[in-house]
Design an enzyme around this catalytic site. Structure first.
Site, mmCIF file in Angstrom:
data_model
loop_
_atom_site.group_PDB
_atom_site.id
_atom_site.type_symbol
_atom_site.label_atom_id
_atom_site.label_comp_id
_atom_site.label_asym_id
_atom_site.label_seq_id
_atom_site.Cartn_x
_atom_site.Cartn_y
_atom_site.Cartn_z
ATOM 1 N N HIS A 106 -6.365 -7.220 0.614
ATOM 2 C CA HIS A 106 -5.448 -6.091 0.471
ATOM 3 C C HIS A 106 -4.397 -6.089 1.576
ATOM 4 C CE1 HIS A 106 -4.014 -2.178 -0.718
ATOM 5 N NE2 HIS A 106 -4.224 -1.698 0.507
ATOM 6 N N ASP A 145 -7.308 -8.840 -3.987
ATOM 7 C CA ASP A 145 -7.363 -7.416 -3.667
ATOM 8 C C ASP A 145 -7.959 -6.671 -4.852
ATOM 9 O OD1 ASP A 145 -7.054 -4.843 -2.807
ATOM 10 O OD2 ASP A 145 -4.886 -4.784 -3.057
ATOM 11 N N ASP A 195 0.849 -1.186 0.000
ATOM 12 C CA ASP A 195 0.000 0.000 0.000
ATOM 13 C C ASP A 195 0.897 1.253 0.000
ATOM 14 O OD1 ASP A 195 -3.132 0.642 0.616
ATOM 15 O OD2 ASP A 195 -1.891 2.063 1.717
ATOM 16 N N TRP A 196 0.596 2.261 0.832
ATOM 17 C CA TRP A 196 1.435 3.457 0.867
ATOM 18 C C TRP A 196 2.854 3.158 1.331
ATOM 19 C CZ3 TRP A 196 1.756 8.434 -0.585
ATOM 20 C CH2 TRP A 196 0.635 9.027 -1.147
ATOM 21 N N TRP A 204 -13.175 3.474 -2.705
ATOM 22 C CA TRP A 204 -12.438 3.716 -1.464
ATOM 23 C C TRP A 204 -12.233 5.208 -1.240
ATOM 24 C CZ3 TRP A 204 -10.914 3.533 3.144
ATOM 25 C CH2 TRP A 204 -9.684 4.032 3.577
#
Length: 306
Positions: A278, A249, A123-124, A163
Protein backbone atom coordinates in the site's frame (compact mmCIF):
# COMPACT_ATOMS: atom_id res chain seq x y z
CA UNK A 1 -10.61 24.57 18.33
CA UNK A 2 -7.78 23.32 20.54
CA UNK A 3 -4.61 22.62 18.56
CA UNK A 4 -1.56 20.52 19.40
CA UNK A 5 1.88 21.09 17.88
CA UNK A 6 4.51 18.32 17.92
CA UNK A 7 7.74 19.57 19.57
CA UNK A 8 10.54 20.22 17.07
CA UNK A 9 12.93 17.90 18.89
CA UNK A 10 10.80 14.94 17.84
CA UNK A 11 12.06 15.53 14.28
CA UNK A 12 15.75 15.82 15.02
CA UNK A 13 18.17 13.34 13.44
CA UNK A 14 15.56 11.30 11.61
CA UNK A 15 16.93 8.69 9.20
CA UNK A 16 17.36 10.00 5.63
CA UNK A 17 15.56 13.25 6.43
CA UNK A 18 17.84 16.28 5.90
CA UNK A 19 15.08 18.58 4.66
CA UNK A 20 14.45 22.00 6.15
CA UNK A 21 10.89 22.60 7.35
CA UNK A 22 8.75 25.28 5.72
CA UNK A 23 5.50 26.54 7.22
CA UNK A 24 2.35 28.21 5.96
CA UNK A 25 -0.28 29.62 8.28
CA UNK A 26 -3.86 29.07 7.20
CA UNK A 27 -7.21 29.85 8.82
CA UNK A 28 -10.04 27.47 9.57
CA UNK A 29 -13.59 28.67 8.95
CA UNK A 30 -13.98 29.17 12.70
CA UNK A 31 -11.02 31.55 12.75
CA UNK A 32 -8.48 29.14 14.26
CA UNK A 33 -4.99 29.63 12.83
CA UNK A 34 -3.27 26.41 11.76
CA UNK A 35 0.30 25.82 10.67
CA UNK A 36 0.89 23.53 7.68
CA UNK A 37 4.37 22.09 7.14
CA UNK A 38 5.86 21.23 3.78
CA UNK A 39 9.16 20.36 2.17
CA UNK A 40 10.22 22.26 -0.95
CA UNK A 41 13.45 20.97 -2.48
CA UNK A 42 15.09 21.50 -5.85
CA UNK A 43 15.29 24.47 -8.23
CA UNK A 44 12.56 27.03 -7.59
CA UNK A 45 12.29 27.72 -11.30
CA UNK A 46 11.25 24.16 -12.02
CA UNK A 47 7.67 22.94 -12.28
CA UNK A 48 6.55 21.77 -8.80
CA UNK A 49 5.96 18.05 -8.33
CA UNK A 50 3.38 17.89 -5.54
CA UNK A 51 3.71 14.72 -3.45
CA UNK A 52 0.67 14.11 -1.25
CA UNK A 53 0.70 11.49 1.49
CA UNK A 54 -2.17 9.70 3.18
CA UNK A 55 -3.03 7.88 6.40
CA UNK A 56 -1.22 7.63 8.84
CA UNK A 57 2.04 8.74 7.22
CA UNK A 58 3.60 12.15 6.57
CA UNK A 59 6.00 13.70 4.06
CA UNK A 60 8.72 11.35 5.34
CA UNK A 61 7.04 8.72 3.15
CA UNK A 62 8.48 10.54 0.11
CA UNK A 63 12.03 11.05 1.41
CA UNK A 64 13.67 8.79 -1.20
CA UNK A 65 11.47 10.08 -4.01
CA UNK A 66 12.39 13.65 -3.06
CA UNK A 67 16.11 12.87 -3.03
CA UNK A 68 15.92 11.15 -6.43
CA UNK A 69 13.89 13.95 -8.01
CA UNK A 70 16.25 16.63 -6.73
CA UNK A 71 19.21 14.65 -8.06
CA UNK A 72 17.48 14.77 -11.46
CA UNK A 73 17.13 18.54 -11.24
CA UNK A 74 13.44 18.51 -10.39
CA UNK A 75 11.52 20.40 -7.72
CA UNK A 76 9.65 18.33 -5.12
CA UNK A 77 7.01 19.79 -2.80
CA UNK A 78 5.67 17.51 -0.06
CA UNK A 79 3.16 18.88 2.49
CA UNK A 80 1.99 17.29 5.71
CA UNK A 81 -1.78 17.12 6.00
CA UNK A 82 -3.25 18.77 9.08
CA UNK A 83 -3.08 16.19 11.88
CA UNK A 84 0.10 14.60 10.54
CA UNK A 85 3.85 15.16 10.44
CA UNK A 86 5.00 18.63 11.47
CA UNK A 87 1.63 20.21 10.68
CA UNK A 88 -0.68 21.25 13.52
CA UNK A 89 -3.04 18.69 15.02
CA UNK A 90 -6.53 19.66 16.22
CA UNK A 91 -7.10 17.91 19.53
CA UNK A 92 -10.64 16.59 19.00
CA UNK A 93 -11.72 13.95 16.51
CA UNK A 94 -14.80 15.95 15.66
CA UNK A 95 -12.57 18.74 14.36
CA UNK A 96 -11.56 16.52 11.45
CA UNK A 97 -13.91 16.26 8.47
CA UNK A 98 -13.28 15.50 4.82
CA UNK A 99 -14.44 18.94 3.74
CA UNK A 100 -12.29 20.66 6.33
CA UNK A 101 -9.22 18.81 5.04
CA UNK A 102 -10.01 19.92 1.50
CA UNK A 103 -10.51 23.51 2.64
CA UNK A 104 -7.27 23.49 4.66
CA UNK A 105 -5.19 22.19 1.79
CA UNK A 106 -6.93 24.47 -0.71
CA UNK A 107 -5.92 27.42 1.46
CA UNK A 108 -2.35 26.09 1.65
CA UNK A 109 -2.18 25.62 -2.14
CA UNK A 110 -3.41 29.12 -2.88
CA UNK A 111 -1.22 30.78 -0.26
CA UNK A 112 1.84 29.11 -1.80
CA UNK A 113 0.52 29.96 -5.29
CA UNK A 114 1.66 26.70 -6.83
CA UNK A 115 1.01 26.49 -10.58
CA UNK A 116 1.69 24.05 -13.43
CA UNK A 117 1.72 21.30 -10.82
CA UNK A 118 2.42 17.64 -11.45
CA UNK A 119 0.53 15.79 -8.71
CA UNK A 120 1.45 12.37 -7.32
CA UNK A 121 -1.13 11.28 -4.76
CA UNK A 122 -1.59 8.12 -2.71
CA UNK A 123 -4.21 7.02 -0.13
CA UNK A 124 -5.86 10.12 1.44
CA UNK A 125 -3.42 12.16 -0.59
CA UNK A 126 -5.66 11.21 -3.51
CA UNK A 127 -8.97 11.77 -1.76
CA UNK A 128 -7.83 15.28 -0.94
CA UNK A 129 -5.45 15.89 -3.85
CA UNK A 130 -8.02 15.03 -6.50
CA UNK A 131 -10.44 17.44 -4.88
CA UNK A 132 -7.74 20.11 -5.28
CA UNK A 133 -7.45 19.24 -8.97
CA UNK A 134 -11.22 19.57 -9.31
CA UNK A 135 -11.23 22.91 -7.48
CA UNK A 136 -8.22 24.35 -9.30
CA UNK A 137 -7.80 22.44 -12.60
CA UNK A 138 -5.96 25.39 -14.12
CA UNK A 139 -3.16 24.97 -11.56
CA UNK A 140 -2.40 21.35 -12.52
CA UNK A 141 -0.38 20.18 -15.53
CA UNK A 142 -0.65 16.42 -14.91
CA UNK A 143 -1.89 13.89 -12.36
CA UNK A 144 -0.56 10.52 -11.20
CA UNK A 145 -2.84 8.49 -8.92
CA UNK A 146 -1.49 5.58 -6.87
CA UNK A 147 -3.30 3.30 -4.42
CA UNK A 148 -6.13 5.76 -3.92
CA UNK A 149 -9.67 6.58 -5.01
CA UNK A 150 -12.44 9.15 -4.89
CA UNK A 151 -15.35 7.22 -3.32
CA UNK A 152 -18.98 8.19 -3.83
CA UNK A 153 -20.83 6.00 -1.34
CA UNK A 154 -19.54 2.63 -2.44
CA UNK A 155 -16.36 0.59 -2.64
CA UNK A 156 -16.27 -1.04 0.79
CA UNK A 157 -13.96 -4.06 0.69
CA UNK A 158 -13.06 -6.76 3.15
CA UNK A 159 -9.55 -5.34 3.42
CA UNK A 160 -10.81 -1.84 4.18
CA UNK A 161 -13.37 -3.14 6.67
CA UNK A 162 -10.57 -4.90 8.55
CA UNK A 163 -8.50 -1.71 8.58
CA UNK A 164 -11.47 0.34 9.77
CA UNK A 165 -12.20 -2.03 12.63
CA UNK A 166 -8.55 -2.14 13.67
CA UNK A 167 -8.05 1.62 13.54
CA UNK A 168 -11.16 2.38 15.56
CA UNK A 169 -10.68 -0.25 18.25
CA UNK A 170 -6.96 -0.75 18.92
CA UNK A 171 -6.13 0.92 22.28
CA UNK A 172 -2.92 2.51 20.96
CA UNK A 173 -2.64 3.25 17.25
CA UNK A 174 0.81 1.85 16.30
CA UNK A 175 1.85 4.17 13.47
CA UNK A 176 5.26 2.66 12.66
CA UNK A 177 3.79 -0.83 12.86
CA UNK A 178 1.03 0.14 10.42
CA UNK A 179 3.49 1.59 7.93
CA UNK A 180 5.63 -1.52 8.14
CA UNK A 181 2.61 -3.75 7.60
CA UNK A 182 1.68 -1.81 4.47
CA UNK A 183 5.02 -2.30 2.73
CA UNK A 184 6.46 -5.32 0.97
CA UNK A 185 9.82 -4.85 2.67
CA UNK A 186 10.59 -4.54 6.38
CA UNK A 187 11.22 -1.02 7.58
CA UNK A 188 14.21 -0.46 9.82
CA UNK A 189 13.77 0.51 13.46
CA UNK A 190 14.91 4.02 12.56
CA UNK A 191 12.31 4.30 9.80
CA UNK A 192 9.52 3.11 12.07
CA UNK A 193 10.65 5.62 14.67
CA UNK A 194 10.45 8.40 12.09
CA UNK A 195 6.82 7.52 11.38
CA UNK A 196 6.10 7.53 15.11
CA UNK A 197 7.88 10.87 15.61
CA UNK A 198 4.89 13.20 14.93
CA UNK A 199 2.85 11.54 17.69
CA UNK A 200 4.33 11.87 21.20
CA UNK A 201 1.23 10.18 22.64
CA UNK A 202 -2.31 9.15 21.70
CA UNK A 203 -3.69 12.68 22.08
CA UNK A 204 -1.85 13.66 18.90
CA UNK A 205 -3.47 10.87 16.85
CA UNK A 206 -7.07 12.09 16.65
CA UNK A 207 -6.72 12.87 12.95
CA UNK A 208 -5.15 9.49 12.27
CA UNK A 209 -7.98 7.83 14.18
CA UNK A 210 -10.66 9.77 12.34
CA UNK A 211 -9.46 9.44 8.75
CA UNK A 212 -10.59 5.82 8.17
CA UNK A 213 -14.10 6.65 9.38
CA UNK A 214 -14.35 9.57 6.94
CA UNK A 215 -13.83 7.58 3.72
CA UNK A 216 -17.23 7.90 1.97
CA UNK A 217 -17.82 4.22 1.18
CA UNK A 218 -21.51 4.10 2.18
CA UNK A 219 -24.46 6.25 1.11
CA UNK A 220 -24.65 7.57 4.67
CA UNK A 221 -21.23 9.18 4.57
CA UNK A 222 -20.67 12.90 4.09
CA UNK A 223 -18.88 14.39 1.05
CA UNK A 224 -20.50 12.14 -1.55
CA UNK A 225 -22.07 15.04 -3.44
CA UNK A 226 -18.78 16.94 -3.36
CA UNK A 227 -16.88 13.94 -4.71
CA UNK A 228 -19.48 13.41 -7.45
CA UNK A 229 -18.94 17.01 -8.49
CA UNK A 230 -15.19 16.46 -8.49
CA UNK A 231 -15.55 13.41 -10.75
CA UNK A 232 -17.40 15.58 -13.27
CA UNK A 233 -14.40 17.93 -13.40
CA UNK A 234 -11.96 15.03 -13.73
CA UNK A 235 -14.03 13.67 -16.61
CA UNK A 236 -13.29 16.93 -18.44
CA UNK A 237 -9.62 17.13 -17.40
CA UNK A 238 -7.66 17.08 -20.67
CA UNK A 239 -4.08 16.94 -19.38
CA UNK A 240 -1.99 13.80 -18.72
CA UNK A 241 -3.63 11.55 -16.12
CA UNK A 242 -1.68 8.43 -15.19
CA UNK A 243 -2.28 5.49 -12.86
CA UNK A 244 0.55 3.88 -10.91
CA UNK A 245 -1.10 1.38 -8.57
CA UNK A 246 0.82 -1.39 -6.83
CA UNK A 247 0.36 -5.11 -7.39
CA UNK A 248 0.10 -6.15 -3.73
CA UNK A 249 -2.21 -3.72 -1.95
CA UNK A 250 -5.28 -5.60 -0.66
CA UNK A 251 -7.24 -2.37 -0.18
CA UNK A 252 -6.82 -0.56 -3.51
CA UNK A 253 -5.56 -3.20 -5.94
CA UNK A 254 -7.50 -2.86 -9.19
CA UNK A 255 -8.66 0.65 -8.36
CA UNK A 256 -6.94 2.00 -11.44
CA UNK A 257 -9.73 0.52 -13.55
CA UNK A 258 -12.25 3.07 -12.30
CA UNK A 259 -10.02 5.99 -13.26
CA UNK A 260 -9.41 4.49 -16.69
CA UNK A 261 -13.14 4.07 -17.17
CA UNK A 262 -14.22 7.53 -16.00
CA UNK A 263 -11.36 9.90 -16.90
CA UNK A 264 -10.96 10.15 -20.68
CA UNK A 265 -7.49 11.69 -20.33
CA UNK A 266 -6.23 8.31 -19.09
CA UNK A 267 -6.64 6.95 -22.61
CA UNK A 268 -3.81 9.20 -23.79
CA UNK A 269 -1.49 8.44 -20.88
CA UNK A 270 1.05 5.79 -19.97
CA UNK A 271 0.13 3.58 -17.02
CA UNK A 272 2.30 1.39 -14.84
CA UNK A 273 1.87 -1.27 -12.18
CA UNK A 274 4.45 -0.98 -9.45
CA UNK A 275 5.69 -3.86 -7.31
CA UNK A 276 4.94 -3.30 -3.64
CA UNK A 277 2.36 -2.80 -0.94
CA UNK A 278 0.00 0.00 0.00
CA UNK A 279 2.79 2.42 0.89
CA UNK A 280 4.36 2.06 -2.52
CA UNK A 281 6.69 5.01 -1.90
CA UNK A 282 8.64 2.72 0.45
CA UNK A 283 8.78 -0.16 -2.02
CA UNK A 284 9.35 1.58 -5.36
CA UNK A 285 10.76 5.09 -4.79
CA UNK A 286 13.18 4.94 -7.71
CA UNK A 287 10.44 3.82 -10.08
CA UNK A 288 8.15 6.64 -8.89
CA UNK A 289 10.87 9.26 -9.31
CA UNK A 290 11.73 7.97 -12.80
CA UNK A 291 8.06 8.03 -13.80
CA UNK A 292 7.65 11.61 -12.56
CA UNK A 293 10.89 12.74 -14.19
CA UNK A 294 9.79 11.29 -17.53
CA UNK A 295 6.35 12.85 -17.18
CA UNK A 296 7.73 16.31 -16.43
CA UNK A 297 10.12 16.04 -19.37
CA UNK A 298 7.19 15.28 -21.67
CA UNK A 299 5.19 18.38 -20.71
CA UNK A 300 5.37 21.76 -22.45
CA UNK A 301 7.65 24.16 -20.65
CA UNK A 302 5.54 26.59 -18.61
CA UNK A 303 6.08 30.30 -19.01
CA UNK A 304 6.71 30.69 -15.27
CA UNK A 305 6.23 28.73 -12.08
CA UNK A 306 5.94 29.78 -8.46
Amino acid sequence: MDVLRTPDERFENLADWPYAPRYTEIADADGTRLRVHHVDEGPRGQRPILLMHGEPSWAYLYRKVIADLVARGRRAVAPDLIGFGRSDKPAKRGDYTYERHVAWMSDWLVRNDLKDIVLFCQDWGGLIGLRLVAAFPERFAAVVVSNTGLPIGQGKTEGFEAWLNFSQNVPELPIGFILNGGTARDLSDAERAAYDAPFPDETYKEGARQFPALVPITPEHASIAENEAAWKVLERFDKPFLTAFSDADPITRGGDALFKARVPATQKSKHVTLKGGHFIQEDAPAEIAALLDELVASLPQPEAVA
